[in-house]
Write an enzyme that holds these catalytic residues in place. Structure first.
Site, PDB file in Angstrom:
ATOM      1  N   SER A  46       0.861  -1.181   0.000  1.00 25.76           N
ATOM      2  CA  SER A  46       0.000   0.000   0.000  1.00 25.76           C
ATOM      3  C   SER A  46       0.893   1.225   0.000  1.00 25.76           C
ATOM      4  O   SER A  46       2.061   1.159   0.416  1.00 25.76           O
ATOM      5  CB  SER A  46      -0.890   0.011   1.247  1.00 25.76           C
ATOM      6  N   TYR A  89      -2.567  -1.475  10.665  1.00 31.20           N
ATOM      7  CA  TYR A  89      -2.649  -1.823   9.244  1.00 31.20           C
ATOM      8  C   TYR A  89      -1.439  -1.274   8.483  1.00 31.20           C
ATOM      9  O   TYR A  89      -0.789  -1.988   7.712  1.00 31.20           O
ATOM     10  CB  TYR A  89      -3.936  -1.265   8.651  1.00 31.20           C
TER      11      TYR A  89
END
Length: 350
Positions: free
Chosen positions: A144, A157
């Protein structure tokens, strides 16, 4: 005949979003599929569609990948069926939302770490060993853009994605003398059910979500080319990468906190003061400036054809920058009107 026909791709998190779009791309190119996820009914439905539309063989394995030793269960089931995995896609991932100290639940975070880190690592180890033995194979790891930035309110996360990105780049060095490649996919926020599943309300970041089909296509093309990483989307997403490596971490954390702030909260702040709007405008201006620097650097190192592309991108960027500046002027004018109004009220009261 398609050179990829007869090969097999295993995709985790294949029931929706980026994983589903990737599965479709593999099927179009003639890959047989192994689809992994928790929603057996949805996976079976997708499998039937891929078989009818593209004539590929599809295997569905319904598993909760956040469980202990589940990667080994998947590996044993796949090899027990005599399947050779030519491409592994570790797409499955989840998040939680809220302040780590007071809002989030440890059991959910523990499952998150298990899925995003432990299962991904174990799946990679099991299938990569076979790929190296054959001297053939590809792996796509879903990282990400927040792998390289802080991400307040989704701190755990972001930390797991930083692990995935670093892990992938280390493996690439270890595999440089083989025909096996590992590609890190670093998307920006994407239009999936990710934020709702994390328990988040509507967030500022959801005003600018990327298309999962575009993200998947960029990731697929990079995987097939053997690239070490790919940031899908346009120049603005690549500008965020430049900012991640050049801006102070505290500034980055503030920027990402704004994106992760509930929209209702931001609206309330806008009504009481101009801090949020000024911050958002500052982010837009910074992004435009950094994107411009990135384009200039790339332009100076490009051939004639590529330079033409960058001239086109620069023109688009100019329009975006002008729009941001116009918004800034309007916001500053509104702020000044509010200040004058408050001063007049104070004077009248006195």
């Amino acid at each position: 005949m398609n050179a990829e026909a007869g090969k097999t791709a295993l995709i985790t998190g294949a029931s929706n979003g980026i994983g589903q779009e990737l599965a479709k791309l593999f099927a179009k190119d003639g890959y047989n599929l192994v689809l992994i996820g928790r929603n057996d009914d949805k996976l079976q439905q997708l499998a039937e569609g891929f078989e009818q539309d593209y004539g590929v063989q599809t295997t569905v394995i319904a598993k909760d990948l956040s469980r202990e030793n589940v990667a080994e269960e998947v590996y044993n089931e796949v090899t027990g069926r005599g399947l050779t995995i030519n491409v592994l896609v570790n797409d499955a991932a989840v998040s939680t939302y809220g302040k780590f100290a007071t809002d989030t639940d440890w059991e959910r975070e523990k499952a998150l770490i298990h899925l995003n880190v432990l299962t991904l690592t174990h799946m990679t180890k099991l299938f990569l060993k076979d790929m190296v033995a054959r001297n053939e194979g590809k792996i796509l790891q879903l990282a990400s853009l927040v792998a390289i930035t802080p991400f307040p309110l989704m701190a755990v996360y972001a930390a797991t994605k930083a692990y995935v990105y670093n892990f992938t780049q280390s493996l690439n060095n270890e595999l440089k003398d083989t025909n096996v490649t590992v590609t890190a996919l670093l998307p920006n926020a994407t239009d999936t059910n990710f934020f709702r599943e994390a328990g988040a309300p509507q967030l500022n970041v959801e005003d600018q979500l990327d298309d999962p089909a575009v993200v998947a296509k960029d990731g697929y093309d990079a995987l097939m080319s053997g690239k070490l990483k790919v940031i899908p989307g346009g120049a603005m997403n690549k500008a965020y990468e430049v900012m991640a490596y050049t801006m102070p971490q505290e500034t980055l954390a503030g920027m990402m906190r704004h994106y992760n702030t509930p929209k209702e909260e931001s609206e309330r702040e806008k009504e009481s003061n101009t801090t949020t709007s000024a911050w958002a405008l500052g982010l837009g201006i910074a992004a435009a400036v950094v994107a411009g620097v990135a384009l200039v650097t790339a332009y100076n190192n490009a051939d004639a054809l590529t330079r033409a592309r960058y001239r086109y991108k620069a023109t688009k960027l100019k329009y975006k920058a002008n729009s941001v500046l116009d918004d800034a002027k309007e916001a500053l004018a509104d702020s000044w009107d509010k200040v004058k109004h408050n001063v007049q009220n104070a004077t009248t009261t006195a």
